[in-house]
Design an enzyme around this catalytic site. Structure first.
Site, short mmCIF file in Angstrom:
data_model
loop_
_atom_site.label_atom_id
_atom_site.label_comp_id
_atom_site.label_asym_id
_atom_site.label_seq_id
_atom_site.Cartn_x
_atom_site.Cartn_y
_atom_site.Cartn_z
N TYR A 191 10.67 -75.61 24.55
CA TYR A 191 10.03 -76.38 23.50
C TYR A 191 11.00 -77.05 22.52
O TYR A 191 10.59 -77.71 21.59
CB TYR A 191 9.02 -75.54 22.72
CG TYR A 191 9.61 -74.31 22.07
CD1 TYR A 191 10.48 -74.40 21.00
CD2 TYR A 191 9.27 -73.03 22.53
CE1 TYR A 191 11.02 -73.29 20.42
CE2 TYR A 191 9.81 -71.90 21.94
CZ TYR A 191 10.69 -72.04 20.89
OH TYR A 191 11.24 -70.94 20.32
N LYS A 193 -1.98 -71.49 12.98
CA LYS A 193 -2.34 -70.24 13.65
C LYS A 193 -3.84 -70.20 13.92
O LYS A 193 -4.64 -70.42 13.02
CB LYS A 193 -1.97 -69.05 12.77
CG LYS A 193 -0.49 -68.98 12.44
CD LYS A 193 0.28 -68.29 13.52
CE LYS A 193 0.31 -66.81 13.24
NZ LYS A 193 1.32 -66.12 14.01
N CYS A 203 -20.84 -30.65 26.18
CA CYS A 203 -21.54 -31.92 26.00
C CYS A 203 -22.12 -31.98 24.59
O CYS A 203 -22.85 -31.07 24.18
CB CYS A 203 -22.66 -32.05 27.04
SG CYS A 203 -23.71 -33.49 26.74
N CYS A 208 -20.42 -34.26 31.88
CA CYS A 208 -21.48 -33.28 31.63
C CYS A 208 -22.21 -33.12 32.96
O CYS A 208 -22.65 -34.11 33.54
CB CYS A 208 -22.42 -33.82 30.55
SG CYS A 208 -24.01 -32.97 30.52
N CYS A 233 -29.60 -33.67 31.32
CA CYS A 233 -29.12 -33.95 29.96
C CYS A 233 -29.83 -35.20 29.46
O CYS A 233 -29.85 -36.23 30.14
CB CYS A 233 -27.61 -34.16 30.00
SG CYS A 233 -26.92 -34.83 28.47
S1 IVH Z 1 9.57 -74.41 17.41
C1 IVH Z 1 13.10 -74.58 14.72
N1 IVH Z 1 7.71 -74.57 19.26
O1 IVH Z 1 7.18 -69.29 17.64
C2 IVH Z 1 11.77 -74.56 15.36
N2 IVH Z 1 8.32 -72.41 18.49
O2 IVH Z 1 7.99 -68.65 14.48
C3 IVH Z 1 11.39 -73.22 15.79
N3 IVH Z 1 7.14 -70.57 19.60
O3 IVH Z 1 9.39 -67.03 18.04
C4 IVH Z 1 10.36 -73.03 16.74
N4 IVH Z 1 5.93 -71.84 20.94
O4 IVH Z 1 9.72 -68.71 19.93
C5 IVH Z 1 8.43 -73.76 18.47
N5 IVH Z 1 6.09 -74.88 20.91
C6 IVH Z 1 6.82 -74.06 20.14
C7 IVH Z 1 6.69 -72.66 20.20
C8 IVH Z 1 7.45 -71.86 19.34
C9 IVH Z 1 6.21 -70.59 20.58
C10 IVH Z 1 7.65 -69.35 18.96
C11 IVH Z 1 9.13 -69.27 18.80
C12 IVH Z 1 9.32 -68.36 17.62
C13 IVH Z 1 8.07 -68.54 16.85
C14 IVH Z 1 8.38 -69.33 15.59
#
Ligand code: IVH
Length: 707
Positions: free
Chosen positions: A253, A349, A443, A461, A466
């Site tokens: 990524y 999130k 039981c 049991c 029962c």
């Molecule tokens: S970018 C500097 N992209 O999320 C940028 N992180 O708190 C840093 N993670 O443990 C991360 N998918 O491994 C990025 N598409 C994504 C991601 C990703 C999962 C995880 C990463 C790290 C946590 C970041």
């Protein structure tokens, strides 16, 4: 990464290589080793990166074995980036501490649209852009696994490391080398890059995880808690051969650091984050493709996130949110970093799937065959949008192996549609007042001493009368899987039991509908509906009735096999163990259970009563086994129907195939013999064509074949 014409020639090369045999002389061998390497790397890319294999596993294995054989005969030709060099016999991981080329930072979090808008505003401030300007973002999933950093030097993978504390990671190069989604060689030099560090997340596909746990369960091994732990734990295994078995994959990524031979920053070879990811994809890395989108403003970002939030459970991998990154690298630089996270990125999130709560008490539920299931009563807690207050603890071993105590704060998880479960107690939060769970010896309902067979995990049991078991058996009897009495559920059984109207399953067929109509919350209409459903159930084929009796191991399949052998249910009184075990797929354990059930006069009388009340005990057409002629056209073949069929329904086609000796299977693999294609056949057809060994026919051809 491969052009169409390259793919075609690699495919043809592979076919050619499959035909070669024996060990050739050195100069020919050298060429072949090189061709095999190229071909195998291509097939690994098709399989692990594109999810679109063009060769069967068998053909791939044949190429691989040939390369191994040639390399054994001519060790001088072994290259470090050969596919055979991923695993070496004597390597173990040492996990030495190594410094990342640039720190691996974390991400700031957001939870709703407002947070996203704040982030967008902040970006405009940091980059000195006008409020009305749209910022372009690249959005991709936040993969939930273990993070890794990969270093490539002169186009070769030279180091793999875990995130560690962000500055120092643990080296795990040999483990990274066994992951087939990580190329051992990648042409960074095509852009003048001599050294690069990439970041990614190692994950495991949910279905592979499920299968792995099912295998472990069958072998009596402890189960993995979830895909994330399995992936991140997998990174830290000492033996790379074990890592290879876990089926881990790495999604890349981020391109973190790139320099040329003189050590000059080469990031200026790219304009956007999206471009860097696309470049990594072109080098053969696994990157988010359908999962990634360049959004023209924050509104589009939010829409894309909502789309993924809805798809999340159906997606092949665990993700816990989305990551939003300013797409322009120039703007990223303007935003800069805090010591904790880049200011140009934020995680969104999804609703928490894990939560902590207090374990207040344990209750014990008795099942229809007397199994005792401990159930944790929790302080109610929100989990992925659902309130949870009751979680199964499965059995005594589950409690002791996790050392779960009453009063503990426990970590609860709910993944997808899966029922919530307890991951672990938070031992650090104990204050000494917690109580060890004392599994009952008797039981809790009828006080009979509990027993546990050596081969089983549950205490039982043994009192057939029962009260708890009697109620559970009735609940099962009326359920969808058994007699399928529409509208008759657990709450009715419990209520009628309380009224004294139900004492055994025969009572279900002598209910007084007038009395039911008079009950609060019922009325004439619902009583009449219930009557109709019960009258219908009376005519059920006997395999349903057999299954509904709650005889241990007498499942749906065995019930059908048994029903096929008898004209009347009460004939089962006169059967011997051998009579049953002679039937294919019936083992001695269930045979003994059936005999025990029918040797109890109470049970026989119960069935006789039911017959008097109108319940069918005679074999029906649906119970009769389908006789397949040994010469039937499809004997021994596996078959799959795809696309929309014009002359028959899918079910009908499957029954026809079955009656002609075929076995219906649900996925295209090298195990499939025949694929029948209807209109608008899609990926299944493509896959079958790629495998090459599947016989593909139209609906008409199928009908002709079976005559
Ligand atoms: S970018 C500097 N992209 O999320 C940028 N992180 O708190 C840093 N993670 O443990 C991360 N998918 O491994 C990025 N598409 C994504 C991601 C990703 C999962 C995880 C990463 C790290 C946590 C970041």
């Amino acid at each position: 990464m491969y052009k169409k014409e390259d793919q075609k020639s690699l495919y043809e090369l592979s076919k050619q290589l499959l035909k070669t045999e024996g060990i050739p002389v050195a100069f020919e061998a050298e060429q072949q080793v090189e061709d095999l390497r190229k071909a195998i790397v291509y097939h690994e890319w098709k399989y692990y990166i594109q999810n679109d294999p063009v060769m069967s596993d068998f053909e791939y294995d044949t190429l691989y074995k040939r390369l191994e054989a040639l390399e054994k005969a001519y060790p001088d030709f072994i290259q470090p980036d050969s596919p055979t060099q991923r695993v070496s016999n004597d390597l173990t991981e040492t996990f030495e501490s190594v410094e990342h080329l640039i720190p691996m930072l974390s991400l700031a979090n957001s939870y709703n649209e407002e947070d996203l808008n704040d982030f967008d505003t902040q970006i405009k401030k940091l980059t000195l852009l006008d409020e009305n300007v749209d910022i372009e973002y690249c959005v991709e999933p936040k993969f939930d696994g273990g993070s890794i950093a990969l270093v490539f030097e002169n186009d070769h993978l030279s180091r793999g490391a875990t995130r560690g504390n962000g500055t120092l990671g643990e080296e795990m190069t040999n483990n990274a080398r066994v992951m087939k989604s990580i190329p051992l060689k990648a042409e960074f030099s095509s852009k003048g890059i001599a050294k690069a560090e990439l970041r990614g997340e190692v994950v495991i596909r949910k279905d592979i995880f499920d299968k792995m746990n099912a295998d472990r369960e069958a072998q009596g091994l402890s189960l993995f808690a979830n895909p994330r732990n399995t992936a991140s734990g997998g990174l830290r295994m000492k033996d790379p051969k074990e890592v290879a078995k876990r089926g881990l994959e790495a999604f890349i990524y981020q391109l973190g650091y790139v320099v040329d031979e003189e050590g000059n920053n080469k990031m200026n070879a790219f304009k956007t984050h999206d471009e860097t990811i696309e470049f990594l994809g072109s080098l053969g890395f696994k990157i988010p493709v359908k999962e990634r989108k360049v959004c023209k403003n924050i509104k589009e970002v939010h829409d894309f996130i909502l789309e993924w939030q809805a798809k999340r459970d159906a997606y092949e991998y665990e993700i816990d949110g989305m990551v939003i990154k300013v797409n322009s690298l120039a703007l990223q630089e303007k935003c800069g970093y805090t010591s904790h996270h880049p200011r140009w990125a934020i995680a969104f999130k999804f609703k928490a799937k894990q939560a902590t709560s207090k374990l207040l008490n344990v209750e014990y539920q008795i099942g229809k065959i007397g199994s005792v299931t401990p159930v944790a009563k929790l302080e109610p807690v929100q989990l992925a949008g659902v309130m949870v207050s009751s979680v199964s603890l499965h059995n005594e071993d589950f409690i002791t192996s996790k050392d779960i105590r009453i009063g503990d704060t426990v970590l609860v998880e709910r993944a997808g549609d899966v029922i919530p479960y307890i991951v672990k107690p938070m031992e650090d939060l104990r204050d000494g007042s917690e109580q060890v769970i004392d599994f009952p010896k008797n039981c809790p309902v009828c006080d009979t001493k509990l027993e546990r067979a050596e081969t089983e995990a549950a205490w039982r049991c043994t009192n057939y009368n029962c009260e708890a078991q009697v109620i559970q058996r009735m609940i099962f009897h009326v359920s969808k899987d058994a007699m399928d009495i529409d509208g008759f559920g657990k709450s009715y059984v419990e209520r009628f039991f309380e009224m004294g109207w139900l004492r055994n399953i025969a009572d279900i067929y002598r209910l007084d509908y007038e009395k039911i109509a008079a009950l609060e919350g019922f009325g004439k209409k619902s009583a009449a509906n219930l009557e109709k459903a019960i009258e219908k159930a009376k005519k059920n084929p006997i395999h349903r009735l057999l299954h509904s009796l709650s005889v241990h191991h007498l499942g749906k399949k065995v019930s059908k096999l048994v029903a096929g052998e008898i004209d009347h249910v009460l004939e089962l009184q006169d059967k011997t163990i051998e009579n049953f075990t002679e039937i294919k797929d019936i083992g001695p354990v269930v045979a003994e259970n059936i005999i025990e059930y029918f040797s109890n006069p109470d049970n026989v009388n119960l069935l006789k009563e039911m017959e008097t009340l109108g319940v069918n005990l005679r074999q029906t057409e649906a119970d009769r086994p389908k006789v397949v002629d040994a010469n039937a056209p499809l004997v021994g073949k596996t078959i799959l129907f795809t696309g929309s069929l014009q002359k028959m329904g899918r079910k009908e086609a499957q029954t026809l195939a079955e009656n002609n000796g075929a076995k219906n299977i649900s996925a295209v693999s090298s195990n499939l013999n025949i694929l029948v294609v209807g209109e608008k056949a899609g990926s299944k057809l493509k896959k079958a064509q790629a495998i090459g060994t599947v016989e593909i026919m139209t609906e008409d051809e199928f009908l002709e074949l079976i005559g």
